[in-house]
Write a protein that holds these residues in place. Sequence first.
Motif, PDB file in Angstrom:
ATOM      1  N   ARG A  60     -60.821 -14.295  22.894  1.00 35.98           N
ATOM      2  CA  ARG A  60     -59.680 -13.736  22.164  1.00 35.98           C
ATOM      3  C   ARG A  60     -59.355 -12.305  22.585  1.00 35.98           C
ATOM      4  NH1 ARG A  60     -61.707 -10.278  18.514  1.00 35.98           N
ATOM      5  NH2 ARG A  60     -63.818 -10.692  17.761  1.00 35.98           N
ATOM      6  N   SER A  90     -62.068 -19.243  20.620  1.00 39.76           N
ATOM      7  CA  SER A  90     -62.246 -18.324  19.498  1.00 39.76           C
ATOM      8  C   SER A  90     -62.372 -19.088  18.187  1.00 39.76           C
ATOM      9  CB  SER A  90     -61.054 -17.363  19.394  1.00 39.76           C
ATOM     10  OG  SER A  90     -61.198 -16.536  18.258  1.00 39.76           O
ATOM     11  N   ALA A  91     -63.311 -18.656  17.388  1.00 35.46           N
ATOM     12  CA  ALA A  91     -63.463 -19.233  16.051  1.00 35.46           C
ATOM     13  C   ALA A  91     -62.763 -18.370  15.004  1.00 35.46           C
ATOM     14  CB  ALA A  91     -64.945 -19.357  15.712  1.00 35.46           C
ATOM     15  N   THR A  92     -62.142 -17.254  15.428  1.00 37.72           N
ATOM     16  CA  THR A  92     -61.578 -16.321  14.450  1.00 37.72           C
ATOM     17  C   THR A  92     -60.054 -16.221  14.465  1.00 37.72           C
ATOM     18  OG1 THR A  92     -61.835 -14.461  15.973  1.00 37.72           O
ATOM     19  CG2 THR A  92     -63.668 -14.903  14.458  1.00 37.72           C
ATOM     20  N   ARG A  94     -56.168 -18.283  14.957  1.00 40.93           N
ATOM     21  CA  ARG A  94     -55.517 -19.599  14.907  1.00 40.93           C
ATOM     22  C   ARG A  94     -54.475 -19.759  16.002  1.00 40.93           C
ATOM     23  NH1 ARG A  94     -56.428 -22.416  10.099  1.00 40.93           N
ATOM     24  NH2 ARG A  94     -57.370 -21.150   8.472  1.00 40.93           N
ATOM     25  N   VAL A 103     -55.466 -22.318  21.476  1.00 43.14           N
ATOM     26  CA  VAL A 103     -56.769 -21.863  20.967  1.00 43.14           C
ATOM     27  C   VAL A 103     -57.720 -23.058  20.902  1.00 43.14           C
ATOM     28  CG1 VAL A 103     -58.001 -20.890  18.980  1.00 43.14           C
ATOM     29  CG2 VAL A 103     -55.777 -19.966  19.654  1.00 43.14           C
ATOM     30  N   ALA A 105     -60.738 -23.814  19.014  1.00 44.34           N
ATOM     31  CA  ALA A 105     -61.354 -23.212  17.829  1.00 44.34           C
ATOM     32  C   ALA A 105     -62.722 -23.782  17.482  1.00 44.34           C
ATOM     33  CB  ALA A 105     -60.423 -23.359  16.630  1.00 44.34           C
TER      34      ALA A 105
END
Length: 192
Positions: A60, A90-92, A94, A103, A105
Amino acid sequence: MGKIVVSQNVTLDGVVQDPSGEGGFKHGGWFQEFMGEDWEAWAELELAEARGAEALLMGRGSDAYFATRSAQMSGEWADSLNRMPKYVVSATIRRARWTNATVLAGEAVGEVTQLRRRIRGEIVVYASRPLVRTLMEHDLVDELRLTVFPVVLGAGERLFGETSDKRPMRLIHTRTVGNGLVHLTYERAREA
């Protein structure tokens, strides 16, 4: 199956931190400072790599960095990057910030493994030090392309961190870029 290619500008001692000098690192700005007269040769190398890539993969932070600069960049290299499909691990977040980006996720290793199955050709990773470390740890890097800048910083974040075991690589190509840069290409050695 896709091929994960890490393409990175590094110092002689492996530092990748703050090449632009915008991050506040006391030795930041080394990219421009030590580029010398090699800008055109470096740009040709980057353009050839972009032409050969099917997609970009990044974290990200790199997505945010490149997204803010993409509107200011011009020329064939910038056009190639902007058109290319991009995947942001990225997990943070959207939604990715750079154009034509998706993304990923879920869990990074699983997401990248699935991406490699879907895309044929090169999936290039720029910057994204934490992602590169995860990919290396899980043997997902097929090739390293390192453009080495002629400076030892003696401090700063390096491209590679600790790994649970050795990661053997095999040198497959070297070339001089301009008068002061060296481009090294390594492939993952399947057997040490």
